[in-house]
Design a protein around this motif. Structure first.
Motif, mmCIF file in Angstrom:
data_model
loop_
_atom_site.group_PDB
_atom_site.id
_atom_site.type_symbol
_atom_site.label_atom_id
_atom_site.label_comp_id
_atom_site.label_asym_id
_atom_site.label_seq_id
_atom_site.Cartn_x
_atom_site.Cartn_y
_atom_site.Cartn_z
ATOM 1 N N CYS A 67 0.842 -1.204 0.000
ATOM 2 C CA CYS A 67 0.000 0.000 0.000
ATOM 3 C C CYS A 67 0.877 1.253 0.000
ATOM 4 O O CYS A 67 1.872 1.317 0.715
ATOM 5 C CB CYS A 67 -0.908 -0.006 1.221
ATOM 6 S SG CYS A 67 -1.906 1.498 1.362
ATOM 7 N N TYR B 230 0.149 4.201 1.181
ATOM 8 C CA TYR B 230 -0.269 5.230 2.131
ATOM 9 C C TYR B 230 0.448 5.122 3.482
ATOM 10 O O TYR B 230 1.594 5.480 3.587
ATOM 11 C CB TYR B 230 -1.796 5.223 2.272
ATOM 12 C CG TYR B 230 -2.487 5.647 0.993
ATOM 13 C CD1 TYR B 230 -2.387 6.950 0.539
ATOM 14 C CD2 TYR B 230 -3.208 4.736 0.220
ATOM 15 C CE1 TYR B 230 -2.998 7.357 -0.643
ATOM 16 C CE2 TYR B 230 -3.824 5.133 -0.963
ATOM 17 C CZ TYR B 230 -3.713 6.448 -1.380
ATOM 18 O OH TYR B 230 -4.307 6.829 -2.551
ATOM 19 N N CYS B 231 -0.166 4.582 4.499
ATOM 20 C CA CYS B 231 0.386 4.796 5.845
ATOM 21 C C CYS B 231 1.515 3.820 6.182
ATOM 22 O O CYS B 231 1.816 2.884 5.450
ATOM 23 C CB CYS B 231 -0.715 4.764 6.900
ATOM 24 S SG CYS B 231 -1.089 3.149 7.569
ATOM 25 N N VAL C 257 1.749 1.426 8.157
ATOM 26 C CA VAL C 257 1.448 0.036 8.501
ATOM 27 C C VAL C 257 2.083 -0.910 7.477
ATOM 28 O O VAL C 257 2.593 -1.974 7.829
ATOM 29 C CB VAL C 257 -0.083 -0.182 8.579
ATOM 30 C CG1 VAL C 257 -0.429 -1.659 8.687
ATOM 31 C CG2 VAL C 257 -0.645 0.576 9.779
ATOM 32 N N GLY C 258 2.065 -0.495 6.204
ATOM 33 C CA GLY C 258 2.735 -1.309 5.179
ATOM 34 C C GLY C 258 1.961 -2.554 4.794
ATOM 35 O O GLY C 258 2.535 -3.651 4.700
ATOM 36 N N CYS C 259 0.667 -2.397 4.542
ATOM 37 C CA CYS C 259 -0.142 -3.558 4.156
ATOM 38 C C CYS C 259 0.284 -4.060 2.783
ATOM 39 O O CYS C 259 0.440 -3.281 1.840
ATOM 40 C CB CYS C 259 -1.616 -3.177 4.111
ATOM 41 S SG CYS C 259 -2.273 -2.689 5.707
ATOM 42 N N LEU D 140 -7.101 -4.651 4.591
ATOM 43 C CA LEU D 140 -6.808 -3.323 4.064
ATOM 44 C C LEU D 140 -7.824 -2.351 4.650
ATOM 45 O O LEU D 140 -8.951 -2.735 4.954
ATOM 46 C CB LEU D 140 -6.937 -3.285 2.540
ATOM 47 C CG LEU D 140 -5.965 -4.119 1.696
ATOM 48 C CD1 LEU D 140 -6.344 -4.005 0.222
ATOM 49 C CD2 LEU D 140 -4.537 -3.660 1.905
ATOM 50 N N CYS D 141 -7.444 -1.097 4.769
ATOM 51 C CA CYS D 141 -8.427 -0.077 5.143
ATOM 52 C C CYS D 141 -8.959 0.573 3.869
ATOM 53 O O CYS D 141 -8.585 0.219 2.753
ATOM 54 C CB CYS D 141 -7.813 0.949 6.082
ATOM 55 S SG CYS D 141 -6.820 2.207 5.254
ATOM 56 N N LYS E 241 -8.372 3.361 2.460
ATOM 57 C CA LYS E 241 -7.398 3.995 1.549
ATOM 58 C C LYS E 241 -6.698 2.941 0.690
ATOM 59 O O LYS E 241 -6.561 3.103 -0.516
ATOM 60 C CB LYS E 241 -6.346 4.788 2.355
ATOM 61 C CG LYS E 241 -6.873 6.080 2.943
ATOM 62 C CD LYS E 241 -5.777 6.966 3.469
ATOM 63 C CE LYS E 241 -5.115 6.444 4.727
ATOM 64 N NZ LYS E 241 -5.976 6.376 5.899
ATOM 65 N N GLY E 242 -6.242 1.875 1.339
ATOM 66 C CA GLY E 242 -5.559 0.837 0.583
ATOM 67 C C GLY E 242 -6.489 0.149 -0.402
ATOM 68 O O GLY E 242 -6.104 -0.208 -1.517
ATOM 69 N N PRO F 101 -5.202 2.250 10.424
ATOM 70 C CA PRO F 101 -6.419 1.446 10.652
ATOM 71 C C PRO F 101 -6.162 -0.056 10.763
ATOM 72 O O PRO F 101 -6.824 -0.725 11.566
ATOM 73 C CB PRO F 101 -7.277 1.773 9.426
ATOM 74 C CG PRO F 101 -6.764 3.084 8.934
ATOM 75 C CD PRO F 101 -5.298 3.089 9.227
ATOM 76 N N VAL F 102 -5.248 -0.591 9.976
ATOM 77 C CA VAL F 102 -5.038 -2.043 10.076
ATOM 78 C C VAL F 102 -4.252 -2.387 11.343
ATOM 79 O O VAL F 102 -4.490 -3.433 11.964
ATOM 80 C CB VAL F 102 -4.386 -2.587 8.792
ATOM 81 C CG1 VAL F 102 -3.951 -4.027 8.965
ATOM 82 C CG2 VAL F 102 -5.376 -2.478 7.622
HETATM 83 FE FE1 SF4 Z 1 -2.705 1.264 3.509
HETATM 84 FE FE2 SF4 Z 1 -4.715 1.358 5.238
HETATM 85 FE FE3 SF4 Z 1 -2.865 -0.544 5.420
HETATM 86 FE FE4 SF4 Z 1 -2.254 1.959 6.048
HETATM 87 S S1 SF4 Z 1 -3.718 0.646 7.118
HETATM 88 S S2 SF4 Z 1 -1.012 0.572 4.809
HETATM 89 S S3 SF4 Z 1 -3.472 3.105 4.554
HETATM 90 S S4 SF4 Z 1 -4.331 -0.261 3.750
#
Ligand code: SF4
Length: 703
Positions: free
Chosen positions: A15, A17-18, A20-22, A48-49, A51-52, A198-199
Motif C-alpha cells: 500500500c 499510504y500509511c 502500517v505497510g499492508c 486493508l483499510c 485507503k488501501g 487502521p489495520v
Molecule cells: Fe494502507 Fe490502510 Fe494498510 Fe495503512 S492501514 S497501509 S493506509 S491499507
C-alpha cells in the motif's frame, strides 16, 4: 473483481499510504488498476483499510502530469486560486526532457557556483522508495555539496527519533505492533490508530478481545475507546506533567524493575530525584486527571508482566515533543518493559516509507543508518563509497530551510514529492519564502501547491508504476512492483534523480533500483542479510536480520542497546507550557491532523474518486457544547483565526472532542489548516507544534 476473466494480470505490491505497510495485489485491466485486494503480509494478514482498498485511481486523474513543464515568463510564483491543475498551460509551457533537465540542473549549478553549496537544499519524500531516498540524499550531499536535505519526518516523528537515539541508541521501534496481541497491557497515547493506522488498530482490537488491557491517553476521545480498559483524557499540552506523575508513582511505590535497571540502564537515580516532587496531587491540577486515576494506570503498566507503549503525533508534534517521548522511554526502561515478546516502544510511523527514508539518510544531521555527518570515520567511509568529498556540517531541517530562504541564504531547491506549500506551519510565511527562491525544481505527479512555485516541473512516477522497496513502522522492508505503465512521458523517479545528478557533474550509471539497493547495502549495516532477490522472493524481511535464512527480528535489544555502553539512559524532562498558550483573545486550542479517508496534503487522496466522495470538503470538528457557544449548527460555516491568519470551513459535531478545542485536517487547500499553525520548534527534534495553537472561533458565511 470477482470474475478473474475481467482482469489481465495481478501484481503483488504494498500500500502506498500509511506506515502500517499492508501488502496488497493490484488487479489490472487494459493497463489500469481496476481493483485492489489484501495479501497475507505480516503487518496486515490480508486486511486493508479504505485507503488501501479504494485509493488506487489517483494516477489516472485528469490533472496527472505527463510532460515536463517550464514556467512561462512573467507568471508570478504562488498558489493561485484560479489555477486549474488539469490545465497547467496557463502558467507553464511544455518542454521535452532534455530542455527541462538542462534548465533544472543548470539553474542549481549556477546558484552553487555563485553562492556556494550551502545556498542549495532538497526535500525528499517518504512517499518514495528506499532507493529513491538514497539517491536523493546522495545527490544533495555529493552534487549540491551540503547536508541540507530533509523530508516530512521532520513534521511527524523527528522528536520521537531524537529521543530514541538519545536514550536507546536507535530511532526505530523496538517491537512490531503485532506484539500487542501478546501484551498484558498496551498504552496508546497521542495516537488514533483507527483513523491513522487502521489495520494496526485491528491488532489492538484483537489484543483487547484476548484480554489485553488497553489504556488510551489522549485529550480527544476515539472509537478504540470501546475496547479500552482505561481512558485518560488529559488537558491538551500537559503530557509531560502526566507522564512524570506516572513515573513518580512508579518510583514512590517502588514499582520499578531494579534488576532490569541495573543491568540495562543508567541515570535512574537522577530520574528518581527529578520526579520526586511531581506527585499525582501536584500534577493533577495541570493535566486534569484525578490522582487515583494516575496511580491506577502507573500500577497497571508497571505491574504487567508484558506491556507496550505506542504513540503518534499527539506526542511528537509539540515544542516538548522530544520530552514527551523521553518520558515514555523512561516508563518502559524503569519497568523493564522492552526486549521481550509483548513489550516495547513503538512510535507509529505515518507514511508508507518514512522509516525507510529516514534510514536511507534523508536527514540533515545524519548519513544513512543515522551515522552522524560530524563523525570523521563516517564521513571518510562515505567519501570512499561515493568517491566524493563530503561536508561534515549538519544541514538545515525543513522549517529552518524555509527560514533560510526567507533570510536569503538558500537560493535554490529541488523538491521531490513533498508539498511544503501545504504541509509547513505558518503557511503564508512558508509560501512567501518559496516565492523568493531563485530556482525551484519540483518532481511530482501533479502540479501541487508547491509546484505552483516551481521554475521546472518534472513528471514523476506513481507508486504502482515503479519497482522499489519500502520500510514500514515495524522495520519490515517490503517489495513494491510496477503494475501499470507510466503515462505519457513521465519517468521513474530514480531515473530523473540520476539524469539531474549527471547534468550537475556526477557520473552515475544505475540501470535499475536493484543496483541502488546493492549500493545501499555497502553503507547501511541495517540491511545486512537483506537482498533485493530475497525481498523479491519473500516479499518482506525485518531488519535487523541475523542471517540470510531468517525473517529478521521482530523484537530487538533483548540483551543490550545499540549505545556505546550497551545500556539505555534515562533523560529527565522539565515541565514546559505550549509555546502559545490559550488566553482571553485566543481562548480555544487548535489541533491538526489527518482523516481516515485522506492522507497528508491530499495530493493523492483528493484525486481518488471514492475517497474524495467520502470526505469532499474541509471540516472543523468540535464538541457539541463548543459549537453551541457560537450558536452554530453542524454544517454551518465557521471561521478559525490565529495570530497568523484565518480560514473558513464547515463545522462538524464530534462528541469525541473536548470542549475548548477544535480539530482541523490539513489536507484541504481551500481551507489550509497550516495557515493557522505555529512554527515554534521543539529544540531537539526541530518539529513544529502542530498539535497546539491558540485560536478563536466565529460564525461565518461560506463563499
Ligand atoms: Fe494502507 Fe490502510 Fe494498510 Fe495503512 S492501514 S497501509 S493506509 S491499507
Amino acid at each position: 473483481v470477482g470474475d478473474s476473466s475481467a482482469i489481465d494480470k495481478q501484481v503483488d505490491s504494498v500500500c502506498p499510504y500509511c506506515g502500517v505497510g499492508c501488502q496488497l495485489t493490484y488487479q489490472v485491466r487494459d493497463d489500469k488498476i481496476v481493483n485492489v485486494v489484501g495479501r497475507q503480509g505480516p503487518s496486515n494478514l490480508g486486511r486493508l483499510c479504505v485507503k488501501g482498498r479504494f485509493g488506487f485511481d489517483y494516477p489516472n486523474h485528469a490533472s496527472r502530469l505527463t510532460r515536463p513543464l517550464i514556467r512561462r515568463e512573467g507568471v508570478p510564483k504562488g498558489v493561485d486560486p484560479n489555477f486549474d491543475p488539469a490545465n497547467p498551460l496557463t502558467h507553464f509551457r511544455e518542454a521535452d526532457w532534455d530542455e527541462a533537465l538542462d534548465m533544472a540542473a543548470s539553474g542549481l549549478s549556477h546558484l552553487r557556483a555563485a553562492y556556494g553549496a550551502e545556498a542549495l537544499a532538497g526535500f525528499g519524500s517518504a512517499k518514495c522508495s528506499n532507493e529513491e531516498a538514497w539517491l536523493f540524499q546522495k545527490l544533495v550531499r555529493t552534487g549540491f555539496g551540503s547536508n541540507n536535505v530533509d523530508h516530512c519526518t521532520r513534521l511527524c516523528h523527528a522528536s520521537s527519533v531524537a529521543a530514541l537515539i538519545e536514550c536507546i541508541g536507535t530511532g526505530a521501534v523496538t517491537a512490531s505492533f503485532m506484539q500487542a496481541t501478546q501484551a498484558d497491557v498496551v498504552i496508546l497515547t497521542g495516537c488514533n490508530p483507527a483513523v491513522n493506522h487502521p489495520v494496526a488498530a485491528t491488532f489492538f482490537k484483537q489484543a483487547a478481545k484476548k484480554g489485553t488491557k488497553i489504556i488510551i491517553i489522549d485529550p480527544r476521545g476515539q472509537s478504540l475507546s470501546a475496547y479500552a480498559h482505561k481512558v485518560l483524557r488529559f488537558s491538551p499540552g500537559t503530557d509531560v506533567a502526566l507522564f512524570n506523575a506516572l513515573l513518580n508513582v512508579i518510583v514512590t511505590e517502588e514499582l520499578y524493575d531494579q534488576r532490569y535497571i541495573d543491568e540495562h540502564t543508567q541515570g535512574f537515580e537522577a530520574l528518581k530525584i527529578h520526579v520526586a516532587d511531581m506527585t499525582p496531587e501536584a500534577m493533577s491540577p495541570l493535566c486534569g486527571i484525578e490522582p487515583e486515576e494516575i496511580r491506577e494506570v502507573a500500577r497497571l503498566y508497571a505491574q504487567a508482566d508484558k506491556a507496550m507503549i505506542f504513540w503518534g503525533m499527539g506526542i511528537s508534534q509539540h515544542t516538548h515533543g522530544t520530552d514527551n517521548a523521553r518520558c515514555l522511554i523512561s516508563l518502559a526502561l524503569a519497568c523493564g518493559q522492552t526486549g521481550r515478546p509483548g513489550t516495547g516502544l513503538h512510535p507509529l510511523r505515518g507514511q508508507n516509507n518514512v522509516q525507510g527514508a529516514s534510514d536511507a539518510g534523508l536527514i540533515p544531521m545524519v548519513m544513512p543508518d543515522y551515522q552522524p555527518v560530524t563523525d570523521a570515520q563516517v564521513k571518510s567511509a562515505f567519501e570512499e563509497l561515493w568517491s566524493t568529498p563530503l561536508s561534515s556540517k549538519p544541514g538545515l531541517t525543513v522549517v529552518e530551510i524555509i527560514h533560510a530562504i526567507d533570510a536569503g541564504s538558500i537560493k535554490g531547491m529541488y523538491i521531490l514529492g513533498e508539498n511544503p506549500a501545504m504541509s509547513d506551519p505558518d503557511l503564508e510565511h512558508a509560501r512567501a519564502a518559496l516565492a523568493k527562491l531563485e530556482h525551484l525544481v519540483v518532481q511530482d505527479l501533479f502540479v501541487t501547491e508547491t509546484a505552483q512555485f516551481a521554475d521546472v516541473i518534472l513528471p514523476a512516477s506513481a507508486w504502482a508504476e515503479k519497482d522499489g522497496t519500502v520500510t514500514n513502522t515495524n522495520r519490515q522492508v517490503q517489495m513494491g512492483r510496477a503494475a501499470v505503465p507510466l503515462p505519457g512521458e513521465a519517468k521513474p523517479d530514480w531515473w530523473i534523480i540520476q539524469a539531474l545528478a549527471n547534468r550537475m557533474g556526477l557520473n552515475w550509471h544505475y540501470q535499475h533500483p536493484r543496483d541502488v539497493f546493492a549500493e545501499m547495502k555497502q553503507g547501511m549495516a541495517s540491511l545486512d542479510h537483506i537482498s533485493w532477490d530475497r525481498l523479491d522472493e519473500e516479499q518482506s524481511v525485518t531488519y535487523p536480520c541475523p542471517a540470510d535464512d531468517q525473517p529478521g527480528l521482530d523484537v530487538v535489544y533483548t540483551d543490550a542497546f545499540p549505545t556505546e555502553t550497551g545500556k539505555a539512559r534515562f533523560s529527565p524532562t522539565r515541565l514546559l507550557p505550549p509555546d502559545e498558550p490559550v488566553d482571553t483573545d485566543f481562548p480555544v486550542v487548535l489541533t491538526t491532523g489527518r482523516q481516515l479517508e485522506h492522507w497528508h496534503t491530499g495530493s493523492m487522496t483528493r484525486r481518488t474518486r471514492v475517497l474524495d466522495a467520502l470526505e469532499p470538503e474541509a471540516v472543523a470538528s468540535l464538541a457539541p457544547a463548543e459549537l453551541a457557544k457560537y450558536g452554530l449548527q453542524p454544517g454551518d460555516a465557521l471561521t478559525i483565526t490565529t495570530r497568523r491568519g484565518e480560514i473558513t470551513l464547515v463545522a462538524r459535531i464530534d462528541p469525541q472532542m473536548p470542549e475548548g478545542m477544535v480539530f482541523v485536517p490539513f489536507c484541504y487547500v481551500e481551507a489550509a489548516a497550516n495557515i493557522l499553525t505555529n512554527p515554534a520548534l521543539d529544540p531537539f527534534g526541530k518539529i513544529p507544534e502542530f498539535k497546539y495553537a491558540a485560536c478563536k472561533l466565529s460564525a461565518a458565511v461560506l463563499a
